[in-house]
Design an enzyme around this catalytic site. Structure first.
Site, PDB file in Angstrom:
ATOM      1  N   MET A  14       0.916  -1.405  -0.218  1.00 21.62           N
ATOM      2  CA  MET A  14       0.071   0.257  -0.150  1.00 21.62           C
ATOM      3  C   MET A  14       0.588   0.825   0.167  1.00 21.62           C
ATOM      4  O   MET A  14       1.500   1.622   0.909  1.00 21.62           O
ATOM      5  CB  MET A  14      -1.278  -0.179   1.547  1.00 21.62           C
ATOM      6  CG  MET A  14      -2.225  -0.769   0.883  1.00 21.62           C
ATOM      7  SD  MET A  14      -2.731  -1.784   2.793  1.00 21.62           S
ATOM      8  CE  MET A  14      -2.191  -2.426   3.129  1.00 21.62           C
ATOM      9  N   GLU A  15       0.448   2.235  -1.066  1.00 21.04           N
ATOM     10  CA  GLU A  15       1.571   3.179  -1.624  1.00 21.04           C
ATOM     11  C   GLU A  15       1.318   4.396   0.207  1.00 21.04           C
ATOM     12  O   GLU A  15       0.015   4.611   0.121  1.00 21.04           O
ATOM     13  CB  GLU A  15       1.089   4.023  -2.328  1.00 21.04           C
ATOM     14  CG  GLU A  15       2.045   4.879  -2.416  1.00 21.04           C
ATOM     15  CD  GLU A  15       3.076   4.660  -3.010  1.00 21.04           C
ATOM     16  OE1 GLU A  15       3.906   6.557  -2.997  1.00 21.04           O
ATOM     17  OE2 GLU A  15       3.734   3.792  -3.184  1.00 21.04           O
ATOM     18  N   GLN A  74       8.747  -3.943  -5.611  1.00 24.29           N
ATOM     19  CA  GLN A  74       7.212  -3.686  -6.286  1.00 24.29           C
ATOM     20  C   GLN A  74       8.034  -2.771  -7.988  1.00 24.29           C
ATOM     21  O   GLN A  74       8.193  -1.933  -7.681  1.00 24.29           O
ATOM     22  CB  GLN A  74       6.046  -3.698  -6.028  1.00 24.29           C
ATOM     23  CG  GLN A  74       4.999  -3.208  -7.109  1.00 24.29           C
ATOM     24  CD  GLN A  74       3.691  -3.261  -6.477  1.00 24.29           C
ATOM     25  OE1 GLN A  74       3.979  -2.102  -6.021  1.00 24.29           O
ATOM     26  NE2 GLN A  74       3.346  -4.549  -6.779  1.00 24.29           N
ATOM     27  N   CYS A 104      -2.241  -0.653  -9.892  1.00 26.10           N
ATOM     28  CA  CYS A 104      -2.964   0.794  -8.983  1.00 26.10           C
ATOM     29  C   CYS A 104      -3.986   1.708 -10.184  1.00 26.10           C
ATOM     30  O   CYS A 104      -2.999   2.026 -10.782  1.00 26.10           O
ATOM     31  CB  CYS A 104      -1.111   1.631  -9.126  1.00 26.10           C
ATOM     32  SG  CYS A 104      -1.334   3.302  -8.296  1.00 26.10           S
ATOM     33  N   LYS A 146       0.935  -8.284  -9.818  1.00 29.82           N
ATOM     34  CA  LYS A 146      -0.808  -7.588  -9.564  1.00 29.82           C
ATOM     35  C   LYS A 146      -1.126  -7.273 -10.309  1.00 29.82           C
ATOM     36  O   LYS A 146      -0.515  -5.911 -11.258  1.00 29.82           O
ATOM     37  CB  LYS A 146      -0.807  -7.223  -8.134  1.00 29.82           C
ATOM     38  CG  LYS A 146      -2.026  -6.980  -7.488  1.00 29.82           C
ATOM     39  CD  LYS A 146      -1.890  -6.311  -5.774  1.00 29.82           C
ATOM     40  CE  LYS A 146      -3.042  -6.137  -5.455  1.00 29.82           C
ATOM     41  NZ  LYS A 146      -3.016  -5.725  -4.361  1.00 29.82           N
ATOM     42  N   ASN A 206      -7.254 -11.035  -3.953  1.00 27.89           N
ATOM     43  CA  ASN A 206      -7.275 -10.153  -2.743  1.00 27.89           C
ATOM     44  C   ASN A 206      -8.790  -9.687  -4.012  1.00 27.89           C
ATOM     45  O   ASN A 206      -9.107  -9.200  -3.981  1.00 27.89           O
ATOM     46  CB  ASN A 206      -6.236  -8.277  -3.360  1.00 27.89           C
ATOM     47  CG  ASN A 206      -5.538  -7.425  -3.211  1.00 27.89           C
ATOM     48  OD1 ASN A 206      -5.705  -6.604  -3.630  1.00 27.89           O
ATOM     49  ND2 ASN A 206      -6.397  -7.934  -1.757  1.00 27.89           N
ATOM     50  N   GLY A 207      -9.304  -8.265  -1.794  1.00 27.00           N
ATOM     51  CA  GLY A 207     -10.060  -7.472  -2.020  1.00 27.00           C
ATOM     52  C   GLY A 207     -11.922  -8.582  -1.352  1.00 27.00           C
ATOM     53  O   GLY A 207     -11.415  -9.315  -1.331  1.00 27.00           O
ATOM     54  N   GLU A 208     -12.032  -7.581  -0.751  1.00 30.48           N
ATOM     55  CA  GLU A 208     -12.767  -7.064   0.386  1.00 30.48           C
ATOM     56  C   GLU A 208     -12.878  -8.344   1.227  1.00 30.48           C
ATOM     57  O   GLU A 208     -13.855  -8.986   2.162  1.00 30.48           O
ATOM     58  CB  GLU A 208     -14.265  -7.250  -0.482  1.00 30.48           C
ATOM     59  CG  GLU A 208     -14.381  -6.195  -0.744  1.00 30.48           C
ATOM     60  CD  GLU A 208     -14.885  -4.722  -0.066  1.00 30.48           C
ATOM     61  OE1 GLU A 208     -15.850  -5.340   0.413  1.00 30.48           O
ATOM     62  OE2 GLU A 208     -13.846  -3.968  -0.461  1.00 30.48           O
TER      63      GLU A 208
END
Length: 323
Positions: A14-15, A74, A104, A146, A206-208
């Site tokens: 996470m940036e 990354q 992103c 990703k 990935n996600g939720e």
């Protein structure tokens, strides 16, 4: 599906959030199999080794966090040769895995053909990834990627996955939303299943995935047991461990809001040696905003109390009242 093998649980890049101190603190809580750095933006030049060490100090410790969790580097960009040359530098200074960011959603990144914007062009996706794969061949470093499901829609999702697979990646994380969908629920886990069918490399969903119950539903829908956690990890740093306990048939330990705030307080005091006070204060507020996504009114009330704080001591006093 081999249910006896523990699932992989990875910590997302996470940036502006997942820096070296946060990676250290998070991975010390257990359950994590690897984590990924914030992205290094690659344009048309080759960065020196010191830039990679600054991004990932763990490179000096065999690319491991202090608790022994592998850290992947990354890269984000679209120029094949620039990505390839930077990947070579990363491998030379100790990277074991180079990951490419095709997910992103940030506007400034996508305006310059970075991140998810490449998902509109499977051929460019292939060229970029292939160049990096070739650059890493003489080294022992592996290439992963990703991706999201697409830019505006999912029309090219399978083509993009096939392109990455053909280019030579060894693992694929699928954020189950398009760029346009951003972080809005739901995550479309059924697409992770479709993508897994057309590639011959391991896939992570990935996600939720906010809870163990969400993880169970994701597995049921996608057929994929390996996952990457991002915002959800920040709202419950023990979620990886809970998932491991659940899949092993063990008792899943309890996590409440007070425990999360205790860890946030630990982070605030730990970061005192690295960041200026105003940066530490800002990051705590940022973390509290994320906590509202999981802990609702408790987190909202605490954020309202903290949002005008200007000093570390003010935050320490308020956070301490919770625990």
């Amino acid at each position: 599906m081999d249910v006896k093998t523990p699932p992989l649980v990875a910590l997302a890049p996470m940036e502006g959030v997942m820096d070296v101190t946060t990676r250290d603190l998070m991975t010390r809580q257990g359950g994590w199999d690897f984590c990924v750095t914030e992205f290094l933006r690659v344009t048309n030049g080759r960065q020196p080794g010191r830039v990679f060490y600054r991004l990932c100090p763990e490179l000096r410790q065999n690319a491991l966090t202090p608790s022994g969790v592998p850290v992947h580097i990354q890269l984000l960009g679209s120029d094949p040769q620039a990505l390839a040359s930077n990947a070579r530098v990363a491998a030379r200074v100790g990277a074991k895995v180079v990951d490419l960011n095709f997910g992103c959603p940030a506007k400034i990144v996508n305006r310059n053909l970075g991140g998810a914007s490449l998902l509109r062009y499977p051929d460019k996706l292939y060229e970029s990834s292939k160049a990096v794969a070739e650059a890493l061949k003489p080294t022992s470093a592996m290439l992963t990627a990703k991706m999201r499901l697409g830019y505006d829609d999912t029309e090219l999702a399978l083509d993009n996955a096939r392109a990455l697979n053909a280019a030579g990646i060894t693992q694929l994380v699928v954020h189950a939303r398009t760029k346009t969908q951003g972080y809005k629920p739901p995550a479309h886990w059924e697409w992770v299943a479709r993508i897994a069918e057309v590639v011959d490399v391991p896939v992570l969903a990935n996600g939720e995935i906010w809870t163990v119950e969400d993880y169970q539903r994701c597995v049921e829908v996608s057929g994929i047991r390996d996952v990457m956690l991002g915002r959800t990890a920040m709202t419950n740093p023990w979620l990886a461990l809970q998932i491991k306990q659940h899949t092993a048939g063990e008792e899943v330990e309890t996590v409440d809001f007070k425990r999360v705030i205790g860890l946030l307080l630990e982070w605030l005091l730990q970061d005192a040696q690295i960041y200026r006070e105003d940066v530490r204060v800002m990051r705590v507020k940022q973390w509290l905003v994320l906590l509202r996504l999981r802990w609702g009114e408790e987190a909202k009330r605490l954020f309202e109390a903290c949002k005008r704080c200007e000093t570390e001591q003010q935050l320490v006093d308020l956070l301490g009242q919770v625990i």
